[in-house]
Design a protein around this motif. Sequence first.
Motif, mmCIF file in Angstrom:
data_model
loop_
_atom_site.group_PDB
_atom_site.id
_atom_site.type_symbol
_atom_site.label_atom_id
_atom_site.label_comp_id
_atom_site.label_asym_id
_atom_site.label_seq_id
_atom_site.Cartn_x
_atom_site.Cartn_y
_atom_site.Cartn_z
ATOM 1 N N ALA A 297 0.817 -1.208 0.000
ATOM 2 C CA ALA A 297 0.000 0.000 0.000
ATOM 3 C C ALA A 297 0.851 1.259 0.000
ATOM 4 C CB ALA A 297 -0.943 -0.011 1.206
ATOM 5 N N ALA A 298 1.963 1.242 0.736
ATOM 6 C CA ALA A 298 2.836 2.417 0.781
ATOM 7 C C ALA A 298 3.559 2.608 -0.555
ATOM 8 C CB ALA A 298 3.864 2.258 1.909
ATOM 9 N N SER A 299 3.962 1.513 -1.186
ATOM 10 C CA SER A 299 4.714 1.618 -2.439
ATOM 11 C C SER A 299 3.877 2.152 -3.590
ATOM 12 C CB SER A 299 5.269 0.228 -2.822
ATOM 13 O OG SER A 299 6.176 -0.245 -1.859
ATOM 14 N N SER A 300 2.548 1.999 -3.501
ATOM 15 C CA SER A 300 1.682 2.403 -4.613
ATOM 16 C C SER A 300 1.161 3.834 -4.466
ATOM 17 C CB SER A 300 0.494 1.433 -4.732
ATOM 18 O OG SER A 300 -0.389 1.577 -3.643
ATOM 19 N N GLN A 301 1.572 4.542 -3.433
ATOM 20 C CA GLN A 301 1.137 5.924 -3.279
ATOM 21 C C GLN A 301 1.530 6.756 -4.498
ATOM 22 O OE1 GLN A 301 1.487 7.631 1.017
ATOM 23 N NE2 GLN A 301 3.256 6.308 0.698
ATOM 24 N N GLY A 302 0.624 7.602 -4.921
ATOM 25 C CA GLY A 302 0.900 8.454 -6.076
ATOM 26 C C GLY A 302 0.595 7.809 -7.399
ATOM 27 N N GLU A 303 0.333 6.490 -7.397
ATOM 28 C CA GLU A 303 -0.039 5.790 -8.633
ATOM 29 C C GLU A 303 -1.555 5.851 -8.794
ATOM 30 O OE1 GLU A 303 1.525 1.860 -8.521
ATOM 31 O OE2 GLU A 303 3.584 2.499 -8.156
ATOM 32 N N PRO A 304 -2.051 5.663 -10.023
ATOM 33 C CA PRO A 304 -3.506 5.674 -10.223
ATOM 34 C C PRO A 304 -4.168 4.444 -9.643
ATOM 35 C CG PRO A 304 -2.360 5.144 -12.280
ATOM 36 C CD PRO A 304 -1.299 5.515 -11.289
#
Length: 237
Positions: free
Chosen positions: A230-237
């Motif tokens: 969840a943290a790694s996908s921040q800023g992704e659509p």
Amino acid sequence: MTQPFRGGADSYSSPLWPELRIGFRQDHLSVECGRIYQTLSNAPYRGGPGSGERFVNWKVPLDYDCSDPSEMMRQALIRWGYDPASTIGLQTAANIAHTSIVEEAGDECRLLVCASVGTGNAARAGVARETFPAYAPGTVNLVLLIDGRMTESAMVNAVISATEAKSAAFADLDVRDRSCGRVATGTSTDAVLVAVSQSERYRRIHRYAGAATTIGNALGRLVYAAVREAASSQGEP
């Protein structure tokens, strides 16, 4: 491990735990168990030791009034048609569409972890920093569902194991506390909810949930994986 709601799905069906109903709306995630679970949490709505059959993670609006988060949550639950007396409510400012769900069949239990993560207010415990008395919405919210039997002390131990795993994920991702520049251990407004079925179909009662126990090790691995995704996908659509 999956982020089912990033693709536009409005529900998630667990292959391991089909009786759970996990629904997603633009402003909240709802986990309905179909029966009363014993709970322990620092949730702003009906937190502490207690019980519930529905667990909601609410992405609060921009006009959120932190002077009375419990009442504001109660009103939202009524608006959504949920019973406030049997619901436990978490609150967040993070993108709940990026919620990660991880599950596993364990030793005398089934486990499912939901994690929503934002790192904008990442903080390191153990260092002096600016503090505030008022409540603010949570940023890393963890829901730990356990179909099994646990003592109350083991539930506290589960909170510890989950927190350590979250901190390990932050360290491996090199998430920093901007106020001191050091690796963050979490954020300043995190929440954990442990919910246990206490089903008598399980013979053994888990009395501990540390990293060296079967259930604690499993919970730690699931929380680590969910928080990291969840943290790694921040800023992704």
